[in-house]
Each structure stands twice: as C-alpha cells, then as structure tokens.
Design a protein around this motif. Sequence first.
Motif, PDB file in Angstrom:
ATOM      1  N   GLN A  78       0.829  -1.206   0.000  1.00 46.37           N
ATOM      2  CA  GLN A  78       0.000   0.000   0.000  1.00 46.37           C
ATOM      3  C   GLN A  78       0.865   1.258   0.000  1.00 46.37           C
ATOM      4  OE1 GLN A  78      -2.346  -0.823   3.493  1.00 46.37           O
ATOM      5  NE2 GLN A  78      -4.050  -1.655   2.313  1.00 46.37           N
ATOM      6  N   LEU A  79       1.896   1.270   0.831  1.00 50.39           N
ATOM      7  CA  LEU A  79       2.789   2.427   0.881  1.00 50.39           C
ATOM      8  C   LEU A  79       3.522   2.606  -0.448  1.00 50.39           C
ATOM      9  CD1 LEU A  79       4.299   2.071   4.467  1.00 50.39           C
ATOM     10  CD2 LEU A  79       2.759   3.871   3.640  1.00 50.39           C
ATOM     11  N   SER A  80       3.983   1.514  -1.007  1.00 50.66           N
ATOM     12  CA  SER A  80       4.670   1.573  -2.296  1.00 50.66           C
ATOM     13  C   SER A  80       3.748   2.127  -3.371  1.00 50.66           C
ATOM     14  CB  SER A  80       5.174   0.182  -2.685  1.00 50.66           C
ATOM     15  OG  SER A  80       5.780   0.223  -3.952  1.00 50.66           O
ATOM     16  N   SER A  81       2.523   1.664  -3.372  1.00 48.92           N
ATOM     17  CA  SER A  81       1.544   2.135  -4.344  1.00 48.92           C
ATOM     18  C   SER A  81       1.266   3.624  -4.144  1.00 48.92           C
ATOM     19  CB  SER A  81       0.250   1.329  -4.207  1.00 48.92           C
ATOM     20  OG  SER A  81      -0.717   1.790  -5.113  1.00 48.92           O
ATOM     21  N   ALA A  82       1.149   4.055  -2.907  1.00 49.08           N
ATOM     22  CA  ALA A  82       0.902   5.475  -2.625  1.00 49.08           C
ATOM     23  C   ALA A  82       2.059   6.332  -3.106  1.00 49.08           C
ATOM     24  CB  ALA A  82       0.678   5.676  -1.121  1.00 49.08           C
ATOM     25  N   VAL A  83       3.287   5.885  -2.875  1.00 45.49           N
ATOM     26  CA  VAL A  83       4.461   6.630  -3.314  1.00 45.49           C
ATOM     27  C   VAL A  83       4.514   6.696  -4.832  1.00 45.49           C
ATOM     28  CG1 VAL A  83       6.996   6.559  -3.415  1.00 45.49           C
ATOM     29  CG2 VAL A  83       5.817   6.234  -1.233  1.00 45.49           C
ATOM     30  N   GLU A  84       4.192   5.587  -5.491  1.00 43.76           N
ATOM     31  CA  GLU A  84       4.206   5.552  -6.953  1.00 43.76           C
ATOM     32  C   GLU A  84       3.113   6.426  -7.550  1.00 43.76           C
ATOM     33  OE1 GLU A  84       6.066   4.355  -9.564  1.00 43.76           O
ATOM     34  OE2 GLU A  84       7.523   4.076  -7.962  1.00 43.76           O
ATOM     35  N   GLN A  85       1.959   6.477  -6.924  1.00 43.25           N
ATOM     36  CA  GLN A  85       0.818   7.171  -7.511  1.00 43.25           C
ATOM     37  C   GLN A  85       0.712   8.645  -7.136  1.00 43.25           C
ATOM     38  OE1 GLN A  85      -2.712   4.901  -6.734  1.00 43.25           O
ATOM     39  NE2 GLN A  85      -1.788   3.014  -7.494  1.00 43.25           N
TER      40      GLN A  85
END
Length: 182
Positions: free
Chosen positions: A147-154
């Motif tokens: 989730q954190l990775s996705s938030a950083v990417e998006q």
Amino acid sequence: MFSFDQHADASRLENTLYQQAAAVAVLNQAQAVAHVGSWQLDMVRDMLTWSEETYRIFGLPPGTALTYEAFLACVHPDDRTMVDRAWQAALKGAPYDLEHRIVVGDTVKWVREQAVLKFDARGRLLGGVGTVRDITERRQTEMHLRQLSSAVEQTADSVVICNRDGVIQYVNRAFEEDSGYR
C-alpha cells in the motif's frame, strides 16, 4: 515382595517420565514463542495429533476431534480448493508447502504449512509430520508495504530516496517526469 531392583527400575522409569514431560513442556513453550505448531499423522493407528500451539493457532480447544474434514472447515472458503489440491498432490509424493488463510472466529489468519509424508514400498501413506506457522503479522506487514509503495508511486509529488552517502536509491514516476531523471 518389593525388591531393591524393582525400586531402582521404578525410580529410573519415574525419572525418564519426568524428563519426557519436561521436554514436552519446553517444546510447547518454544512453539508458542515462535508461533509454530506441529502435527503428526499416523495412518497405522488412524491418529492425527496436534501440538498445543497448533490448537492455539487454529483457535480450537485442545482435545478437539481431528479429521481432515475438520481441518478443511477451518480453512478460508476461498482457499479450500487450493489446500485440498496441495494435500492430494502431497499424497502422490509432491512437496507439501503452502501459505493459506484460516478462519478463527471472526478473524482471518494466514498460516504456512509444511509436511513430510512417509509411504511404504507400495506407495501407501504410512503417516507424516508437519508444521504450521502463524504468518499473519508478516502478511499484514507485506500488505502495508504494498500500500505504501503504491501510494508513493501514484502520488503527484516527487519522491526521492537516498542512502546515507546521498546516492539516489529510488525515485518515483513523478520525480522522473518533473526532473527528467532516469
């Protein structure tokens, strides 16, 4: 009449039983600390035995009657087919090593199961020994990291991660677009 030899034999037996009970207590404590239970299947005696920690992981009272069907009933409905296929494959000699969910009351847990099965010369199952590890915390951590990775990417904000020496280790898409960095 009770002889000295009988007394010595009784004393040795008592000592052996005490040592075995102490070893079982230490094993139970170690399994609880590690959140790893064990089980043993004896087809000759038609017995399935779970350790105290396995009962705890599955949320069942010790002494609960154990059958394959009772085990499958604990498996999350969406994982039952996968677990059953893995077990059927193991009965044909494939390794039994999988992660799946179980339902304990209103809680969903993740477990990793591994087993080694023993067969006779004709390929009939004699029994096996397995472990079950509660990996719920690890799975939750992995989900949070995704989730954190996705938030950083998006995010539309630029994100740059550097090591202690200032060397860039990671940049997100927004930083690449803003800076031209690749």
